[in-house]
Design a protein around this motif. Structure first.
Motif, PDB file in Angstrom:
ATOM      1  N   UNK A   1       8.011  27.613   7.090  1.00  0.00           N
ATOM      2  CA  UNK A   1       9.288  28.170   7.551  1.00  0.00           C
ATOM      3  C   UNK A   1       9.135  29.607   8.035  1.00  0.00           C
ATOM      4  N   UNK A   2       7.894  30.057   8.225  1.00  0.00           N
ATOM      5  CA  UNK A   2       7.669  31.449   8.621  1.00  0.00           C
ATOM      6  C   UNK A   2       7.175  31.551  10.057  1.00  0.00           C
ATOM      7  N   UNK A   3       7.614  32.606  10.727  1.00  0.00           N
ATOM      8  CA  UNK A   3       7.190  32.895  12.097  1.00  0.00           C
ATOM      9  C   UNK A   3       6.691  34.335  12.132  1.00  0.00           C
ATOM     10  N   UNK A   4       5.444  34.531  12.566  1.00  0.00           N
ATOM     11  CA  UNK A   4       4.830  35.858  12.587  1.00  0.00           C
ATOM     12  C   UNK A   4       4.481  36.243  14.015  1.00  0.00           C
ATOM     13  N   UNK A   5       4.895  37.433  14.416  1.00  0.00           N
ATOM     14  CA  UNK A   5       4.584  37.928  15.761  1.00  0.00           C
ATOM     15  C   UNK A   5       3.100  38.278  15.810  1.00  0.00           C
TER      16      UNK A   5
ATOM     17  N   UNK B   1      -1.027  10.428   3.739  1.00  0.00           N
ATOM     18  CA  UNK B   1       0.210  10.134   4.458  1.00  0.00           C
ATOM     19  C   UNK B   1       1.434  10.372   3.569  1.00  0.00           C
ATOM     20  N   UNK B   2       1.308  10.045   2.311  1.00  0.00           N
ATOM     21  CA  UNK B   2       2.424  10.254   1.389  1.00  0.00           C
ATOM     22  C   UNK B   2       2.743  11.747   1.247  1.00  0.00           C
ATOM     23  N   UNK B   3       1.690  12.575   1.142  1.00  0.00           N
ATOM     24  CA  UNK B   3       1.880  14.029   1.030  1.00  0.00           C
ATOM     25  C   UNK B   3       2.569  14.574   2.287  1.00  0.00           C
ATOM     26  N   UNK B   4       2.097  14.131   3.427  1.00  0.00           N
ATOM     27  CA  UNK B   4       2.651  14.640   4.694  1.00  0.00           C
ATOM     28  C   UNK B   4       4.108  14.225   4.858  1.00  0.00           C
ATOM     29  N   UNK B   5       4.385  12.948   4.625  1.00  0.00           N
ATOM     30  CA  UNK B   5       5.753  12.462   4.824  1.00  0.00           C
ATOM     31  C   UNK B   5       6.734  13.124   3.864  1.00  0.00           C
ATOM     32  N   UNK B   6       6.292  13.383   2.656  1.00  0.00           N
ATOM     33  CA  UNK B   6       7.206  13.986   1.671  1.00  0.00           C
ATOM     34  C   UNK B   6       7.470  15.462   1.960  1.00  0.00           C
ATOM     35  N   UNK B   7       6.669  16.056   2.873  1.00  0.00           N
ATOM     36  CA  UNK B   7       6.830  17.483   3.190  1.00  0.00           C
ATOM     37  C   UNK B   7       7.145  17.719   4.667  1.00  0.00           C
ATOM     38  N   UNK B   8       7.592  16.684   5.368  1.00  0.00           N
ATOM     39  CA  UNK B   8       7.870  16.852   6.797  1.00  0.00           C
ATOM     40  C   UNK B   8       8.850  17.996   7.056  1.00  0.00           C
ATOM     41  N   UNK B   9       9.830  18.138   6.172  1.00  0.00           N
ATOM     42  CA  UNK B   9      10.837  19.191   6.365  1.00  0.00           C
ATOM     43  C   UNK B   9      10.242  20.588   6.230  1.00  0.00           C
ATOM     44  N   UNK B  10       9.056  20.672   5.625  1.00  0.00           N
ATOM     45  CA  UNK B  10       8.394  21.968   5.455  1.00  0.00           C
ATOM     46  C   UNK B  10       7.495  22.334   6.635  1.00  0.00           C
ATOM     47  N   UNK B  11       7.259  21.365   7.533  1.00  0.00           N
ATOM     48  CA  UNK B  11       6.434  21.641   8.708  1.00  0.00           C
ATOM     49  C   UNK B  11       7.231  22.460   9.712  1.00  0.00           C
TER      50      UNK B  11
ATOM     51  N   UNK C   1       1.134  22.533  10.845  1.00  0.00           N
ATOM     52  CA  UNK C   1       1.854  23.797  10.616  1.00  0.00           C
ATOM     53  C   UNK C   1       2.551  23.767   9.256  1.00  0.00           C
ATOM     54  N   UNK C   2       1.998  22.995   8.326  1.00  0.00           N
ATOM     55  CA  UNK C   2       2.534  22.908   6.969  1.00  0.00           C
ATOM     56  C   UNK C   2       2.268  24.221   6.202  1.00  0.00           C
ATOM     57  N   UNK C   3       3.055  24.496   5.155  1.00  0.00           N
ATOM     58  CA  UNK C   3       2.769  25.649   4.294  1.00  0.00           C
ATOM     59  C   UNK C   3       1.382  25.526   3.667  1.00  0.00           C
TER      60      UNK C   3
END
Length: 618
Positions: free
Chosen positions: A162-166, A248-258, A311-313
């Motif tokens: 959820x972070x954006x860095x210039x 795949x389970x890890x990725x799908x459960x954290x899609x909202x964090x990408x 682009x996951x945390x």
């Protein structure tokens, strides 16, 4: 005052600056960090499908990428060897540190080229013509022509979770003022996105759980000037592993964090090189995805995780990586990230890569909406050549679609534009049997020599090779085999059967399974393998090659019909509304280019042809 200024020291900037300087123009190359010139912020490799042929084309035109890739390769691999010659291509795993140092040495010691470690804040133009640039220190540097090769550094933002860095790639600074100055000049920009995977410590990988991916045991090279390469037994080894249900389970459960799915990303990402989370969403039926483990450099203890861009945390990335076989105990040296940046709409470029609104302003590389080191280097070389040719009052170099993949790419960009990072593919070329890995020098060396980028010595060697190819084909015509010939032994070994009547060696070579290598014991051949390979391809695929040449000749006829650059398409009756809009926007230079514009159909081309004939008569 400089003849030509190049902004950006990436792969496009290096080729542009070297070409201009080698064509005797006083050139300045601006780079924010000299020690990052020609860096490989993403995959440490050169070549691959279509791209490998582009590198061969760059070399044939006199560019540097092919020689650098050969000299610093960790592994050489020829791809698609079980398929036809139209899609075979070379890929090398590069030593990213050695590659950078090689290119930096070239630009820092090139005559007529000055390298400045400085950020450019603004493009200066007057009355629609480039006048120079404004440096970050306030100094104005005038020039005749300007080539912008800023890559992903214009208004770039690093996106993780959820972070954006210039910030630019590899923790480098970015610039907001450069793209703003382009917009101030009336040039349209838009946002694109790409990304890069994590790097992990090589000594933390258990390679016993992965599959070995060796190189090719043969003398392979991008540049015709390369005389030797790293021996096969000393080449590095890459490895293959796969994602699994746990990944795949890890990725799908954290899609909202990408960053991609959280709404943070505004730019459009690459269709053909998606992030791992994008792969799972788009290819939900796939049980696993290939992940290649590739060394980055002999001087680094790091491995590149090809195919695992995200682009996951950081904490999620760690769980994802440790779910892969062989990486259960991996140590992450650098986390993956996505990057968003400004690019310009390439429809604003002429086929020379000169901007339509600002004279003597050229753009090349990712600023034009492409992705990949090879695409960037090719554009940089073409922009450099054309900037010099225009200064000298000469005709530009515009490569046709049947001449080079470089021509296909530039024509696609300036005729069709792009809304996502453009990647060159073999499927984009109508004449890929003409645009092969093996014949790039035969297609383009004459241009390279004409512009002074290919030495007389190298061109003489090319002419000798060309003469040998023709001599060999003539020789094969004169050799005849009879039903009693000893060659029947060879034909029997390949289950071809014995000859029933006399046949020339040339015609026999056209038959399936028959090869020059198999026939060599029955021939007096004095030519090297490169010549023999060319002869065999031309003989075996003669019918297909001739058909492609006929089709290309028809296209060339349309390319010869020039269109006035001040043509008012809205005034032409019977053109469709979409054709009027697209033709007015793009202002194609030829009828051929007009025919390839999306939304312009054959009926519109017929109307345009009639209108041009009427103009000619009046």
């Amino acid at each position: 005052m400089a003849d030509i200024i190049v902004i950006g020291g990436g792969h496009a900037g290096v080729e542009a600056a070297l070409a201009c300087a080698r064509m005797n123009k006083d050139t300045i190359l601006y780079s924010m960090h000299i020690d990052m010139i020609a860096s490989m912020p993403c995959n440490p490799s050169v070549g691959g499908p279509a791209k490998g042929i582009v590198v061969r084309e760059i070399d044939a035109l006199g560019g540097e990428m092919g020689k650098a890739a050969d000299a610093t390769a960790l592994q050489f691999k020829m791809l698609n060897t079980t398929k036809g010659p139209g899609v075979q291509c070379l890929r090398v795993q590069s030593d990213k540190i050695a590659y950078m140092r090689y290119m930096q040495n070239k630009v820092l010691h090139q005559e007529h080229l000055e390298v400045r470690e400085m950020c450019v804040e603004k493009v200066l133009a007057e009355n629609g013509v480039v006048r120079g640039v404004l440096q970050a220190d306030g100094h104005i540097e005038p020039c005749h022509s300007l080539i912008i090769t800023s890559g992903t550094f214009m208004s770039s933002r690093i996106l993780v979770g959820h972070t954006s860095t210039k910030q630019g790639p590899d923790d480098e600074p970015t610039t907001d003022s450069l793209s703003q100055s382009l917009r101030d000049l009336g040039i349209h920009t838009f946002r694109l996105k790409t990304g890069t995977p994590a790097r992990i410590r090589t000594d933390s990988i258990d390679f016993s759980k992965t599959e070995v991916q060796p190189g090719t045991d043969a003398f392979l090279r991008f540049s015709n000037e390369t005389k030797s390469i790293r021996p096969f037994e000393k080449q590095a080894v890459c490895y293959l592993t796969y994602t699994n249900a746990k990944t795949h389970e890890i990725i799908r459960s954290h899609l909202k964090d990408s960053a991609m799915y959280s709404g943070l990303v505004k730019g459009v990402g690459p269709r053909y090189c998606p992030s791992i989370e994008d792969k799972l969403v788009r290819f939900a039926d796939k049980e696993r995805h290939q992940i290649f483990l590739e060394p980055e450099s002999e001087s680094l203890n790091t491995t590149y995780i090809q195919g695992f861009s995200t682009s996951m945390p950081h904490d999620v990335q760690e769980d994802m990586l440790k779910s892969l076989p062989g990486l259960e105990n991996c140590i992450i040296e650098k986390y993956a990230y996505a990057i968003e940046y400004d690019a310009i709409d390439p429809l604003q470029c002429k086929p020379t890569l000169e901007n339509k609104k600002i004279e003597n302003l050229y753009t090349a590389g990712q600023i034009n909406g492409t992705s990949g080191y090879e695409e960037a280097a090719a554009q940089g070389l073409m922009a450099g050549i054309n900037a010099v040719l225009k200064m000298d009052g000469k005709e530009p170099l515009i490569l046709h679609r049947d001449e080079a993949y470089i021509g296909v790419m530039i024509d696609d960009l300036v005729t069709k534009g792009t809304k996502e990072p453009y990647r060159l593919l073999t499927s984009r070329a109508e004449y890929r049997l003409l645009l092969r890995h093996d014949n790039a020098d035969r297609r383009l060396s004459t241009y390279g020599h004409e512009f002074g980028l290919i030495s007389d010595e190298r061109f003489s060697a090319f002419e000798e090779k060309e003469k040998n190819i023709q001599e060999c084909k003539e020789y094969l015509k004169t050799v005849r085999f009879t039903p009693k010939s000893e060659i029947n032994t060879y034909l029997g070994s390949i289950e071809y059967g014995t000859l029933k009547e006399g046949i020339s060696a040339l015609d026999l070579l056209k038959r399936p399974k028959v090869t020059l290598d198999g026939m060599k014991d029955y021939l007096e051949i004095k030519y090297d393998d490169e010549v023999l390979s060319q002869v065999e391809i031309e003989v075996k695929y003669e019918g297909y090659i001739n058909k492609a040449k006929r089709d290309a000749a028809h296209l060339r006829q349309m390319e010869r019909v020039s269109l006035p650059q001040d043509l008012d398409y809205n005034s032409i009756q019977h053109l469709s509304l979409e054709a009027k809009q697209k033709l007015s926007e793009i202002q194609p230079m030829t009828m051929g280019q007009a025919s390839r514009i999306s939304g312009v159909n054959p009926a519109d081309i017929a109307v345009l042809a009639v209108y041009l004939e009427q103009l000619k008569r009046s």
